[in-house]
Motif scaffolding. Structure first.
Motif, PDB file in Angstrom:
ATOM      1  N   MET A   1    -102.705 134.154  55.037  1.00 41.14           N
ATOM      2  CA  MET A   1    -102.300 134.315  56.438  1.00 41.14           C
ATOM      3  C   MET A   1    -101.522 133.077  56.871  1.00 41.14           C
ATOM      4  O   MET A   1    -101.959 131.962  56.659  1.00 41.14           O
ATOM      5  N   SER A   2    -100.332 133.303  57.440  1.00 46.49           N
ATOM      6  CA  SER A   2     -99.553 132.159  57.906  1.00 46.49           C
ATOM      7  C   SER A   2     -99.871 131.886  59.377  1.00 46.49           C
ATOM      8  O   SER A   2    -100.478 132.717  60.051  1.00 46.49           O
ATOM      9  N   LEU A   3     -99.461 130.737  59.838  1.00 49.38           N
ATOM     10  CA  LEU A   3     -99.674 130.399  61.247  1.00 49.38           C
ATOM     11  C   LEU A   3     -98.415 130.731  62.030  1.00 49.38           C
ATOM     12  O   LEU A   3     -97.302 130.625  61.493  1.00 49.38           O
ATOM     13  N   PRO A   4     -98.564 131.135  63.288  1.00 51.18           N
ATOM     14  CA  PRO A   4     -97.368 131.363  64.099  1.00 51.18           C
ATOM     15  C   PRO A   4     -96.579 130.061  64.243  1.00 51.18           C
ATOM     16  O   PRO A   4     -97.152 129.025  64.610  1.00 51.18           O
ATOM     17  N   ARG A   5     -95.294 130.124  63.906  1.00 52.37           N
ATOM     18  CA  ARG A   5     -94.454 128.924  64.006  1.00 52.37           C
ATOM     19  C   ARG A   5     -93.546 129.068  65.219  1.00 52.37           C
ATOM     20  O   ARG A   5     -92.914 130.106  65.405  1.00 52.37           O
TER      21      ARG A   5
ATOM     22  N   PHE B   1     -94.943 121.429  73.700  1.00 53.69           N
ATOM     23  CA  PHE B   1     -94.642 122.172  72.461  1.00 53.69           C
ATOM     24  C   PHE B   1     -93.228 121.878  71.994  1.00 53.69           C
ATOM     25  O   PHE B   1     -92.323 121.655  72.813  1.00 53.69           O
ATOM     26  N   GLU B   2     -93.054 121.925  70.665  1.00 55.97           N
ATOM     27  CA  GLU B   2     -91.725 121.695  70.092  1.00 55.97           C
ATOM     28  C   GLU B   2     -91.454 122.766  69.031  1.00 55.97           C
ATOM     29  O   GLU B   2     -92.389 123.220  68.358  1.00 55.97           O
ATOM     30  N   PRO B   3     -90.177 123.147  68.857  1.00 53.01           N
ATOM     31  CA  PRO B   3     -89.853 124.053  67.745  1.00 53.01           C
ATOM     32  C   PRO B   3     -90.340 123.445  66.433  1.00 53.01           C
ATOM     33  O   PRO B   3     -90.211 122.234  66.213  1.00 53.01           O
ATOM     34  N   GLY B   4     -90.897 124.288  65.572  1.00 54.47           N
ATOM     35  CA  GLY B   4     -91.455 123.799  64.298  1.00 54.47           C
ATOM     36  C   GLY B   4     -92.957 123.645  64.356  1.00 54.47           C
ATOM     37  O   GLY B   4     -93.622 123.617  63.310  1.00 54.47           O
ATOM     38  N   ASP B   5     -93.531 123.541  65.559  1.00 56.81           N
ATOM     39  CA  ASP B   5     -94.995 123.462  65.656  1.00 56.81           C
ATOM     40  C   ASP B   5     -95.624 124.711  65.075  1.00 56.81           C
ATOM     41  O   ASP B   5     -95.115 125.824  65.269  1.00 56.81           O
ATOM     42  N   GLU B   6     -96.740 124.545  64.366  1.00 52.23           N
ATOM     43  CA  GLU B   6     -97.494 125.705  63.884  1.00 52.23           C
ATOM     44  C   GLU B   6     -98.796 125.775  64.674  1.00 52.23           C
ATOM     45  O   GLU B   6     -99.508 124.777  64.793  1.00 52.23           O
ATOM     46  N   VAL B   7     -99.070 126.948  65.199  1.00 45.65           N
ATOM     47  CA  VAL B   7    -100.229 127.106  66.077  1.00 45.65           C
ATOM     48  C   VAL B   7    -101.427 127.560  65.253  1.00 45.65           C
ATOM     49  O   VAL B   7    -101.430 128.658  64.695  1.00 45.65           O
ATOM     50  N   SER B   8    -102.459 126.696  65.151  1.00 45.86           N
ATOM     51  CA  SER B   8    -103.642 127.054  64.363  1.00 45.86           C
ATOM     52  C   SER B   8    -104.613 127.895  65.180  1.00 45.86           C
ATOM     53  O   SER B   8    -105.310 128.745  64.621  1.00 45.86           O
TER      54      SER B   8
ATOM     55  N   VAL C   1    -102.508 122.642  67.322  1.00 46.31           N
ATOM     56  CA  VAL C   1    -101.159 122.700  66.758  1.00 46.31           C
ATOM     57  C   VAL C   1    -101.059 121.784  65.547  1.00 46.31           C
ATOM     58  O   VAL C   1    -101.664 120.700  65.540  1.00 46.31           O
ATOM     59  N   ARG C   2    -100.321 122.222  64.521  1.00 46.55           N
ATOM     60  CA  ARG C   2     -99.999 121.330  63.398  1.00 46.55           C
ATOM     61  C   ARG C   2     -98.549 120.910  63.530  1.00 46.55           C
ATOM     62  O   ARG C   2     -97.654 121.759  63.653  1.00 46.55           O
ATOM     63  N   ARG C   3     -98.341 119.607  63.498  1.00 48.28           N
ATOM     64  CA  ARG C   3     -96.958 119.095  63.600  1.00 48.28           C
ATOM     65  C   ARG C   3     -96.790 117.952  62.606  1.00 48.28           C
ATOM     66  O   ARG C   3     -97.497 116.937  62.705  1.00 48.28           O
ATOM     67  N   GLY C   4     -95.868 118.162  61.655  1.00 46.95           N
ATOM     68  CA  GLY C   4     -95.595 117.104  60.671  1.00 46.95           C
ATOM     69  C   GLY C   4     -96.842 116.617  59.960  1.00 46.95           C
ATOM     70  O   GLY C   4     -97.015 115.406  59.768  1.00 46.95           O
ATOM     71  N   GLY C   5     -97.741 117.525  59.601  1.00 49.02           N
ATOM     72  CA  GLY C   5     -98.950 117.136  58.871  1.00 49.02           C
ATOM     73  C   GLY C   5    -100.077 116.639  59.768  1.00 49.02           C
ATOM     74  O   GLY C   5    -101.156 116.332  59.277  1.00 49.02           O
ATOM     75  N   LEU C   6     -99.847 116.550  61.058  1.00 48.49           N
ATOM     76  CA  LEU C   6    -100.892 116.099  61.986  1.00 48.49           C
ATOM     77  C   LEU C   6    -101.452 117.278  62.774  1.00 48.49           C
ATOM     78  O   LEU C   6    -100.727 118.235  63.067  1.00 48.49           O
ATOM     79  N   ASP C   7    -102.731 117.198  63.131  1.00 51.79           N
ATOM     80  CA  ASP C   7    -103.335 118.208  64.008  1.00 51.79           C
ATOM     81  C   ASP C   7    -103.378 117.668  65.426  1.00 51.79           C
ATOM     82  O   ASP C   7    -103.871 116.557  65.669  1.00 51.79           O
ATOM     83  N   LEU C   8    -102.849 118.442  66.358  1.00 55.71           N
ATOM     84  CA  LEU C   8    -102.818 118.024  67.759  1.00 55.71           C
ATOM     85  C   LEU C   8    -103.525 119.058  68.615  1.00 55.71           C
ATOM     86  O   LEU C   8    -103.541 120.239  68.277  1.00 55.71           O
ATOM     87  N   ASP C   9    -104.060 118.612  69.746  1.00 54.20           N
ATOM     88  CA  ASP C   9    -104.592 119.543  70.758  1.00 54.20           C
ATOM     89  C   ASP C   9    -103.677 119.487  71.965  1.00 54.20           C
ATOM     90  O   ASP C   9    -103.469 118.406  72.539  1.00 54.20           O
ATOM     91  N   LEU C  10    -103.123 120.614  72.346  1.00 48.50           N
ATOM     92  CA  LEU C  10    -102.268 120.654  73.528  1.00 48.50           C
ATOM     93  C   LEU C  10    -102.965 121.489  74.604  1.00 48.50           C
ATOM     94  O   LEU C  10    -103.493 122.567  74.315  1.00 48.50           O
TER      95      LEU C  10
END
Ligand code: SF4
Length: 456
Positions: free
Chosen positions: A1-5, A20-27, A53-62
């Motif tokens: 299963m992929s994440l919504p990008r 949010f930024e383009p390229g973010d993956e929503v976990s 959110v996953r961004r550039g290998g980091l996990d973020l909470d927005l």
């Protein structure tokens, strides 16, 4: 299963304010990982979201501050984040088996996924439908759905689908209708297989077992020159007339029993049979317009100025495959080509005009242009050599064939191209209008847009 990008963030939206930024993956949204855009829509409809959110290998909470029902302002890369449910049938008439090699990979995907039926109007045979799917469709109100019936006789249907479950999967159609889900059906008629007595039996079966079916469209087999099945052939004139007769007789029966016609023959049948199209009223609101039922009539009404707004957006077979569009879920076609270096139509306001169209479109358009007093407008009929066979609809025209026709045409005329043959700016053969030897004006495929383009 992929994440919504995330592919786009709307300016000024709650998503943009939240960072949010383009390229973010929503976990996850509020702790849930969505598996498709249907669930995504439900989750993001809530007020004040907590998004991982996953961004550039980091996990973020927005944290998103928004009202319930306020659009989040994010476009994601695809409609489905898990696997598309592929079809396990092997219908001899399947158009995917009749495609030439070398097209973009996504065109060869055989889907049989009720979610794509809901999102894009794709037809599903229900052979892979499950109890859990039924529960989801009913609880989330996922309708209308579009179901390929082909034949109500279990043996004929399983033979046509080349799948034993074809004999039993219409029980799901009954279950959907029993649960008040709106369902539209389709029968692809293969001469000598499910026409004649089989078609009569199917219409009787619908009246008997599925009277709550919203509509049923009857479409002829499309046969390209790449068809490998020896049993398939196109209709004779008499066979096409027999189908139209059967449909019109059954419309009367449905009308007297159910108070509505329910079954409609595709425009293509009336062209094949050399019969006039039914009156606009007989289409009962054009519920299967995007499947080629009543398009000629709505085009006529629009071009003659009897209707101010165009009828519907077409979805259909080839329109969904590249991912979730920004608005609605039915893929955009093309905007005006001025930004691609084509001419500005106002520079050629007095130039002679030609409209490019397929073989069937030409038969409808020519007489209509005479009726609006524009027999100066040329209809440039494009024969579909790319697919060959009996493929005459404008929606399957490709750049290669259009280029062949345009190459011999004067350079300074106006050329109008209906947008129905484009998906996200490209023809099915991968070329774009910018590749054509003459600049063209892409116009929406309806009479209102053509009226405007012709200054009527
Ligand atoms: S169900 Fe549709 S996609 Fe599957 S084989 Fe038949 S025609 Fe092709």
């Amino acid at each position: 299963m992929s994440l919504p990008r995330v592919v786009a963030v709307a300016p000024g939206s709650p998503a943009q304010r939240a960072g949010f930024e383009p390229g973010d993956e929503v976990s996850a949204v509020n702790g849930h990982q969505p598996r498709d855009v249907i669930q995504w829509q439900l989750l993001t409809d809530d007020a004040d979201l907590d998004v991982e959110v996953r961004r550039g290998g980091l996990d973020l909470d927005l944290t998103v501050a928004k009202e319930a029902g306020e659009p989040l302002g994010i476009e994601v890369h695809s409609a489905l984040f898990d696997q598309v449910r592929t079809c396990d049938n092997h219908c001899e008439f399947c158009f995917i088996y009749q495609l030439p090699p070398g097209l973009r990979q996504s065109l060869y995907v055989k889907d049989d996924d009720y979610r794509l039926s809901f999102l894009y109007g794709n037809f599903t045979t229900l052979t892979r439908f499950t109890e859990l799917d039924l529960e989801r469709v009913v609880t989330e109100g996922l309708g209308p759905l579009y179901v390929s019936i082909h034949a109500t006789d279990p043996d004929v249907r399983s033979r046509m689908l080349r799948n034993r479950r074809g004999a039993t999967s219409l029980r799901w159609l009954g279950a959907l209708l029993d649960n008040d889900v709106e369902v539209h059906g389709q029968v692809v008629v293969c001469p000598g297989v499910n026409d004649g007595a089989v078609l009569e039996g199917t219409l009787a079966g619908v009246l008997d077992r599925y009277p709550r079916l919203a509509t049923l469209c009857i479409v002829p087999l499309g046969l390209s020159r790449y068809a490998k099945e020896g049993n398939l052939r196109v209709h004779t004139l008499d066979e096409a007339r027999a189908v139209v007769d059967a449909v019109e007789e059954w419309q009367e029966i449905f009308l007297s029993v159910l108070g509505r016609r329910l079954v409609f023959a595709a425009d293509e049948y009336y062209l094949l049979a050399g019969r006039p199209f039914p009156s606009p009223d007989a289409y009962e609101g054009f519920p299967q317009h995007e499947n080629g039922v009543g398009m000629a009539r709505t085009f006529e009404l629009e071009l003659l100025g009897d209707k101010d707004t165009a009828t519907g957006v077409h979805s259909g077979f080839f329109s969904w495959v590249d991912g979730a569009p920004a608005e609605g879920y039915r893929a955009p076609r093309e905007a005006c080509l001025r930004d691609q270096g084509a001419y500005d139509a106002t520079d050629r306001a007095n130039a002679p005009v030609a409209v490019l169209t397929g073989e069937y479109g030409a038969r409808v358009l020519g007489p209509l242009l005479q009726r609006v007093g524009r027999d100066d407008v040329r209809v440039l009929e494009v024969r579909n050599e790319f697919f060959g066979g009996n493929i005459g609809v404008t929606g399957l025209l490709v750049g290669e064939d259009i280029a062949r026709v345009l190459r011999d045409e004067p350079e300074d005329h106006r050329y109008l191209l209906p947008d129905v043959c484009l998906s996200k700016g490209a023809f099915l053969d991968g070329t774009t209008p910018a590749d054509l030897p003459r600049p063209v004006e892409v116009v929406a495929t309806d009479g209102v847009a053509l009226r405007t383009a012709l200054g009527l």
